[in-house]
Design a protein around this motif. Structure first.
Motif, mmCIF file in Angstrom:
data_model
loop_
_atom_site.group_PDB
_atom_site.id
_atom_site.type_symbol
_atom_site.label_atom_id
_atom_site.label_comp_id
_atom_site.label_asym_id
_atom_site.label_seq_id
_atom_site.Cartn_x
_atom_site.Cartn_y
_atom_site.Cartn_z
ATOM 1 N N GLN A 82 30.616 -22.867 4.295
ATOM 2 C CA GLN A 82 29.616 -23.854 4.084
ATOM 3 C C GLN A 82 28.259 -23.578 4.331
ATOM 4 O O GLN A 82 27.376 -23.494 3.442
ATOM 5 C CB GLN A 82 29.921 -25.168 4.752
ATOM 6 C CG GLN A 82 28.834 -26.320 4.397
ATOM 7 C CD GLN A 82 29.338 -26.836 2.848
ATOM 8 O OE1 GLN A 82 30.237 -26.973 2.365
ATOM 9 N NE2 GLN A 82 28.175 -26.891 2.234
ATOM 10 N N VAL A 83 27.976 -23.022 5.406
ATOM 11 C CA VAL A 83 26.676 -22.466 5.920
ATOM 12 C C VAL A 83 26.330 -21.283 4.879
ATOM 13 O O VAL A 83 25.000 -21.119 4.445
ATOM 14 C CB VAL A 83 26.828 -21.878 7.484
ATOM 15 C CG1 VAL A 83 25.437 -21.221 7.585
ATOM 16 C CG2 VAL A 83 26.751 -23.278 8.197
ATOM 17 N N GLU A 119 23.890 -18.661 -11.996
ATOM 18 C CA GLU A 119 24.244 -18.301 -10.764
ATOM 19 C C GLU A 119 24.384 -19.450 -9.906
ATOM 20 O O GLU A 119 25.533 -19.578 -9.049
ATOM 21 C CB GLU A 119 23.412 -17.258 -10.241
ATOM 22 C CG GLU A 119 23.975 -16.523 -8.847
ATOM 23 C CD GLU A 119 22.978 -15.483 -8.400
ATOM 24 O OE1 GLU A 119 22.923 -15.012 -7.151
ATOM 25 O OE2 GLU A 119 22.227 -14.895 -9.249
ATOM 26 N N LEU A 120 23.723 -20.484 -9.684
ATOM 27 C CA LEU A 120 23.595 -21.392 -8.944
ATOM 28 C C LEU A 120 24.788 -22.446 -9.226
ATOM 29 O O LEU A 120 25.421 -22.891 -8.473
ATOM 30 C CB LEU A 120 22.280 -22.370 -9.378
ATOM 31 C CG LEU A 120 22.164 -23.648 -8.525
ATOM 32 C CD1 LEU A 120 22.110 -23.059 -6.937
ATOM 33 C CD2 LEU A 120 20.807 -24.306 -9.009
ATOM 34 N N LYS A 121 25.134 -22.551 -10.774
ATOM 35 C CA LYS A 121 26.323 -23.282 -10.805
ATOM 36 C C LYS A 121 27.539 -22.729 -10.252
ATOM 37 O O LYS A 121 28.723 -23.492 -9.672
ATOM 38 C CB LYS A 121 26.476 -23.234 -12.532
ATOM 39 C CG LYS A 121 25.669 -24.064 -13.026
ATOM 40 C CD LYS A 121 25.823 -24.296 -14.811
ATOM 41 C CE LYS A 121 24.750 -24.669 -15.610
ATOM 42 N NZ LYS A 121 24.960 -24.467 -17.116
ATOM 43 N N SER A 122 27.841 -21.377 -10.103
ATOM 44 C CA SER A 122 29.000 -20.958 -9.666
ATOM 45 C C SER A 122 29.025 -20.865 -8.329
ATOM 46 O O SER A 122 29.984 -21.087 -7.550
ATOM 47 C CB SER A 122 29.111 -19.392 -10.206
ATOM 48 O OG SER A 122 28.206 -18.521 -9.429
ATOM 49 N N VAL A 123 27.817 -20.982 -7.501
ATOM 50 C CA VAL A 123 27.809 -20.995 -5.869
ATOM 51 C C VAL A 123 27.981 -22.353 -5.650
ATOM 52 O O VAL A 123 28.894 -22.805 -4.742
ATOM 53 C CB VAL A 123 26.284 -20.913 -5.275
ATOM 54 C CG1 VAL A 123 26.169 -20.950 -4.161
ATOM 55 C CG2 VAL A 123 26.213 -19.152 -5.816
ATOM 56 N N SER A 124 27.755 -23.591 -6.551
ATOM 57 C CA SER A 124 27.737 -24.999 -6.394
ATOM 58 C C SER A 124 29.104 -25.354 -6.475
ATOM 59 O O SER A 124 29.534 -26.451 -6.071
ATOM 60 C CB SER A 124 26.692 -25.643 -7.186
ATOM 61 O OG SER A 124 25.625 -25.484 -6.933
ATOM 62 N N GLN A 125 30.020 -24.734 -7.441
ATOM 63 C CA GLN A 125 31.592 -25.081 -7.535
ATOM 64 C C GLN A 125 32.200 -25.015 -6.172
ATOM 65 O O GLN A 125 32.342 -24.334 -5.301
ATOM 66 C CB GLN A 125 31.913 -24.473 -8.592
ATOM 67 C CG GLN A 125 31.242 -24.873 -9.860
ATOM 68 C CD GLN A 125 31.829 -23.929 -11.072
ATOM 69 O OE1 GLN A 125 32.480 -23.145 -10.934
ATOM 70 N NE2 GLN A 125 31.333 -24.468 -12.338
ATOM 71 N N PHE A 145 23.244 -21.478 2.411
ATOM 72 C CA PHE A 145 22.081 -20.376 2.342
ATOM 73 C C PHE A 145 22.034 -19.538 0.961
ATOM 74 O O PHE A 145 20.834 -19.431 0.426
ATOM 75 C CB PHE A 145 22.374 -19.289 3.537
ATOM 76 C CG PHE A 145 21.530 -18.140 3.418
ATOM 77 C CD1 PHE A 145 20.235 -18.050 4.201
ATOM 78 C CD2 PHE A 145 21.810 -16.874 2.838
ATOM 79 C CE1 PHE A 145 19.466 -17.070 4.127
ATOM 80 C CE2 PHE A 145 20.918 -15.863 2.994
ATOM 81 C CZ PHE A 145 19.830 -15.950 3.623
ATOM 82 N N LYS A 146 23.018 -19.258 0.395
ATOM 83 C CA LYS A 146 23.108 -18.573 -1.026
ATOM 84 C C LYS A 146 22.292 -19.609 -1.858
ATOM 85 O O LYS A 146 21.598 -19.047 -2.742
ATOM 86 C CB LYS A 146 24.556 -18.310 -1.473
ATOM 87 C CG LYS A 146 25.247 -17.130 -0.924
ATOM 88 C CD LYS A 146 26.391 -16.955 -1.530
ATOM 89 C CE LYS A 146 27.332 -15.898 -0.748
ATOM 90 N NZ LYS A 146 28.519 -15.543 -1.234
ATOM 91 N N ARG A 147 22.598 -20.828 -1.870
ATOM 92 C CA ARG A 147 22.083 -21.919 -2.807
ATOM 93 C C ARG A 147 20.659 -21.781 -2.519
ATOM 94 O O ARG A 147 19.847 -22.185 -3.467
ATOM 95 C CB ARG A 147 22.872 -23.284 -2.634
ATOM 96 C CG ARG A 147 22.365 -24.134 -3.720
ATOM 97 C CD ARG A 147 23.332 -25.356 -3.339
ATOM 98 N NE ARG A 147 23.262 -26.554 -4.309
ATOM 99 C CZ ARG A 147 22.206 -27.242 -4.496
ATOM 100 N NH1 ARG A 147 21.239 -27.248 -3.501
ATOM 101 N NH2 ARG A 147 22.164 -28.278 -5.523
ATOM 102 N N SER A 148 20.348 -22.064 -1.624
ATOM 103 C CA SER A 148 18.961 -22.099 -0.925
ATOM 104 C C SER A 148 18.104 -20.815 -1.624
ATOM 105 O O SER A 148 16.964 -21.068 -2.169
ATOM 106 C CB SER A 148 18.630 -22.094 0.616
ATOM 107 O OG SER A 148 17.452 -21.899 0.887
#
Length: 66
Positions: free
Chosen positions: A28-29, A60-66, A33-36
């Protein structure tokens, strides 16, 4: 969903449970971090009016958020 995972954890060996919880926490952390970092780059692409970068980063953000 996280609540369901935690509710089932009482049936798991305590040392394994601790390891699993630590792994969930670290994942989760890392995702946060990646999302930020991606959001910072999205902001920069908007400032630079870089449509290509914006579109690539939002995917890229969509793939990290899933």
């Amino acid at each position: 969903m996280e609540n369901n995972v935690l509710n089932g954890m009482d049936r798991v060996d305590p040392s394994l449970r601790d390891e699993m919880l630590a792994e969930l926490f670290l994942n989760q952390v890392l995702n946060d971090f990646k999302r930020s970092k991606i959001l910072e780059k999205v902001d920069q692409s908007l400032k630079n009016e870089d449509k290509e970068a914006f579109l690539r980063l939002t995917e890229e953000l969509k793939s990290v958020s899933q």
